[in-house]
Design a protein around this motif. Structure first.
Motif, PDB file in Angstrom:
ATOM      1  N   ALA A  34     -12.952  -8.121   4.531  1.00  0.00           N
ATOM      2  CA  ALA A  34     -14.047  -8.491   3.623  1.00  0.00           C
ATOM      3  C   ALA A  34     -13.716  -9.722   2.791  1.00  0.00           C
ATOM      4  O   ALA A  34     -14.580 -10.569   2.557  1.00  0.00           O
ATOM      5  N   LEU A  35     -12.459  -9.833   2.323  1.00  0.00           N
ATOM      6  CA  LEU A  35     -12.095 -10.892   1.374  1.00  0.00           C
ATOM      7  C   LEU A  35     -11.149 -11.939   1.923  1.00  0.00           C
ATOM      8  O   LEU A  35     -10.955 -12.983   1.315  1.00  0.00           O
ATOM      9  N   GLY A  36     -10.511 -11.653   3.042  1.00  0.00           N
ATOM     10  CA  GLY A  36      -9.469 -12.538   3.536  1.00  0.00           C
ATOM     11  C   GLY A  36      -8.114 -12.049   3.047  1.00  0.00           C
ATOM     12  O   GLY A  36      -8.023 -11.115   2.251  1.00  0.00           O
ATOM     13  N   PHE A  37      -7.059 -12.683   3.540  1.00  0.00           N
ATOM     14  CA  PHE A  37      -5.711 -12.262   3.168  1.00  0.00           C
ATOM     15  C   PHE A  37      -5.467 -12.504   1.696  1.00  0.00           C
ATOM     16  O   PHE A  37      -5.929 -13.481   1.125  1.00  0.00           O
ATOM     17  N   GLY A  38      -4.696 -11.620   1.101  1.00  0.00           N
ATOM     18  CA  GLY A  38      -4.294 -11.770  -0.283  1.00  0.00           C
ATOM     19  C   GLY A  38      -2.797 -11.992  -0.367  1.00  0.00           C
ATOM     20  O   GLY A  38      -2.101 -12.079   0.634  1.00  0.00           O
ATOM     21  N   VAL A  39      -2.319 -12.071  -1.606  1.00  0.00           N
ATOM     22  CA  VAL A  39      -0.902 -12.283  -1.878  1.00  0.00           C
ATOM     23  C   VAL A  39      -0.386 -11.076  -2.650  1.00  0.00           C
ATOM     24  O   VAL A  39      -0.989 -10.671  -3.650  1.00  0.00           O
ATOM     25  N   LEU A  40       0.711 -10.522  -2.186  1.00  0.00           N
ATOM     26  CA  LEU A  40       1.322  -9.380  -2.848  1.00  0.00           C
ATOM     27  C   LEU A  40       1.787  -9.794  -4.236  1.00  0.00           C
ATOM     28  O   LEU A  40       2.418 -10.832  -4.404  1.00  0.00           O
ATOM     29  N   ALA A  41       1.449  -9.001  -5.251  1.00  0.00           N
ATOM     30  CA  ALA A  41       1.922  -9.235  -6.618  1.00  0.00           C
ATOM     31  C   ALA A  41       3.238  -8.468  -6.764  1.00  0.00           C
ATOM     32  O   ALA A  41       3.234  -7.288  -7.116  1.00  0.00           O
ATOM     33  N   PRO A  42       4.386  -9.107  -6.443  1.00  0.00           N
ATOM     34  CA  PRO A  42       5.651  -8.382  -6.368  1.00  0.00           C
ATOM     35  C   PRO A  42       6.074  -7.764  -7.695  1.00  0.00           C
ATOM     36  O   PRO A  42       6.729  -6.725  -7.713  1.00  0.00           O
ATOM     37  N   ASP A  43       5.703  -8.377  -8.801  1.00  0.00           N
ATOM     38  CA  ASP A  43       6.101  -7.830 -10.094  1.00  0.00           C
ATOM     39  C   ASP A  43       5.356  -6.542 -10.428  1.00  0.00           C
ATOM     40  O   ASP A  43       5.772  -5.780 -11.290  1.00  0.00           O
ATOM     41  N   LEU A  44       4.252  -6.275  -9.737  1.00  0.00           N
ATOM     42  CA  LEU A  44       3.455  -5.076  -9.993  1.00  0.00           C
ATOM     43  C   LEU A  44       3.549  -4.052  -8.869  1.00  0.00           C
ATOM     44  O   LEU A  44       3.180  -2.900  -9.048  1.00  0.00           O
ATOM     45  N   SER A  45       3.999  -4.482  -7.688  1.00  0.00           N
ATOM     46  CA  SER A  45       4.090  -3.585  -6.536  1.00  0.00           C
ATOM     47  C   SER A  45       5.425  -2.865  -6.556  1.00  0.00           C
ATOM     48  O   SER A  45       6.435  -3.413  -6.967  1.00  0.00           O
ATOM     49  N   ARG A  46       5.403  -1.605  -6.110  1.00  0.00           N
ATOM     50  CA  ARG A  46       6.638  -0.827  -6.044  1.00  0.00           C
ATOM     51  C   ARG A  46       6.479   0.277  -5.001  1.00  0.00           C
ATOM     52  O   ARG A  46       5.380   0.555  -4.564  1.00  0.00           O
ATOM     53  N   ASP A  47       7.566   0.874  -4.629  1.00  0.00           N
ATOM     54  CA  ASP A  47       7.567   1.999  -3.685  1.00  0.00           C
ATOM     55  C   ASP A  47       6.972   1.639  -2.328  1.00  0.00           C
ATOM     56  O   ASP A  47       6.321   2.464  -1.688  1.00  0.00           O
ATOM     57  N   GLY A  48       7.156   0.399  -1.862  1.00  0.00           N
ATOM     58  CA  GLY A  48       6.661   0.005  -0.541  1.00  0.00           C
ATOM     59  C   GLY A  48       5.169   0.192  -0.407  1.00  0.00           C
ATOM     60  O   GLY A  48       4.403  -0.247  -1.250  1.00  0.00           O
ATOM     61  N   ASP A  49       4.742   0.872   0.649  1.00  0.00           N
ATOM     62  CA  ASP A  49       3.313   1.091   0.880  1.00  0.00           C
ATOM     63  C   ASP A  49       2.710   2.109  -0.079  1.00  0.00           C
ATOM     64  O   ASP A  49       1.498   2.222  -0.176  1.00  0.00           O
ATOM     65  N   ALA A  50       3.567   2.865  -0.784  1.00  0.00           N
ATOM     66  CA  ALA A  50       3.036   3.880  -1.696  1.00  0.00           C
ATOM     67  C   ALA A  50       2.245   3.242  -2.831  1.00  0.00           C
ATOM     68  O   ALA A  50       1.267   3.813  -3.296  1.00  0.00           O
ATOM     69  N   HIS A  51       2.639   2.039  -3.266  1.00  0.00           N
ATOM     70  CA  HIS A  51       1.935   1.369  -4.367  1.00  0.00           C
ATOM     71  C   HIS A  51       2.067  -0.133  -4.190  1.00  0.00           C
ATOM     72  O   HIS A  51       3.152  -0.685  -4.314  1.00  0.00           O
ATOM     73  N   ARG A  52       0.951  -0.777  -3.843  1.00  0.00           N
ATOM     74  CA  ARG A  52       0.944  -2.237  -3.651  1.00  0.00           C
ATOM     75  C   ARG A  52      -0.195  -2.826  -4.461  1.00  0.00           C
ATOM     76  O   ARG A  52      -1.276  -2.245  -4.541  1.00  0.00           O
ATOM     77  N   VAL A  53       0.045  -4.006  -5.041  1.00  0.00           N
ATOM     78  CA  VAL A  53      -0.989  -4.741  -5.754  1.00  0.00           C
ATOM     79  C   VAL A  53      -1.147  -6.069  -5.034  1.00  0.00           C
ATOM     80  O   VAL A  53      -0.175  -6.802  -4.840  1.00  0.00           O
ATOM     81  N   VAL A  54      -2.381  -6.382  -4.612  1.00  0.00           N
ATOM     82  CA  VAL A  54      -2.640  -7.587  -3.836  1.00  0.00           C
ATOM     83  C   VAL A  54      -3.714  -8.400  -4.542  1.00  0.00           C
ATOM     84  O   VAL A  54      -4.762  -7.879  -4.934  1.00  0.00           O
TER      85      VAL A  54
END
Length: 141
Positions: free
Chosen positions: A89-109
């Motif tokens: 729907a939106l196109g590829f995003g960029v992982l927000a590494p400072d907010l993402s944790r636990d691998g796929d369990a919690h990702r912020v894009v």
């Protein structure tokens, strides 16, 4: 057709030619009778597999409902959609590494492009929180 200067995440392209300019390889296609280009390389790395689908995604994701496909085509995203659906729907995003944790369990894009931005929080690949509006990527004048 997406607005001028943007490429729809699932826009069908029929390549006319590929050419090199300034160390990058560009792919040319027509939109509304006008030539547009998109970079498909950076240095010695090509992005074809990352940005193009060879097979119609409706054939690949047959289990998605007509309502889901409607949202994807309109660029609308909602909590409960998968990361693949939102990327379509939106196109590829960029992982927000400072907010993402636990691998796929919690990702912020972050999906950014033009004046608008969308931040999506995923838990095990499903959107649990969405902030912002739609976004897109500039490609042609």
């Amino acid at each position: 057709s997406p607005p001028p200067g943007t490429l729809g995440p699932l826009e069908k392209l029929e390549p006319r030619r590929a050419f090199q300019r300034g160390g990058q390889v560009l792919l040319e296609f027509l939109r509304d009778g006008r030539p547009c280009v998109i970079p498909i390389s950076s240095g010695d790395r090509f992005f074809l597999d990352e940005i193009f689908l060879i097979k119609d995604p409706r054939e690949i994701y047959k289990a998605w409902s007509p309502e889901t496909w409607q949202k994807v085509e309109e660029g609308r995203v909602e909590v409960g959609m998968t990361e693949t659906q939102i990327t379509f729907a939106l196109g590829f995003g960029v992982l927000a590494p400072d907010l993402s944790r636990d691998g796929d369990a919690h990702r912020v894009v972050d999906h950014a492009g033009g004046p608008r931005r969308v931040r999506v929080v995923y838990r095990y690949g499903v959107a649990t929180q969405i902030e912002g509006r739609n976004s897109s990527s500039a490609i042609c004048p």
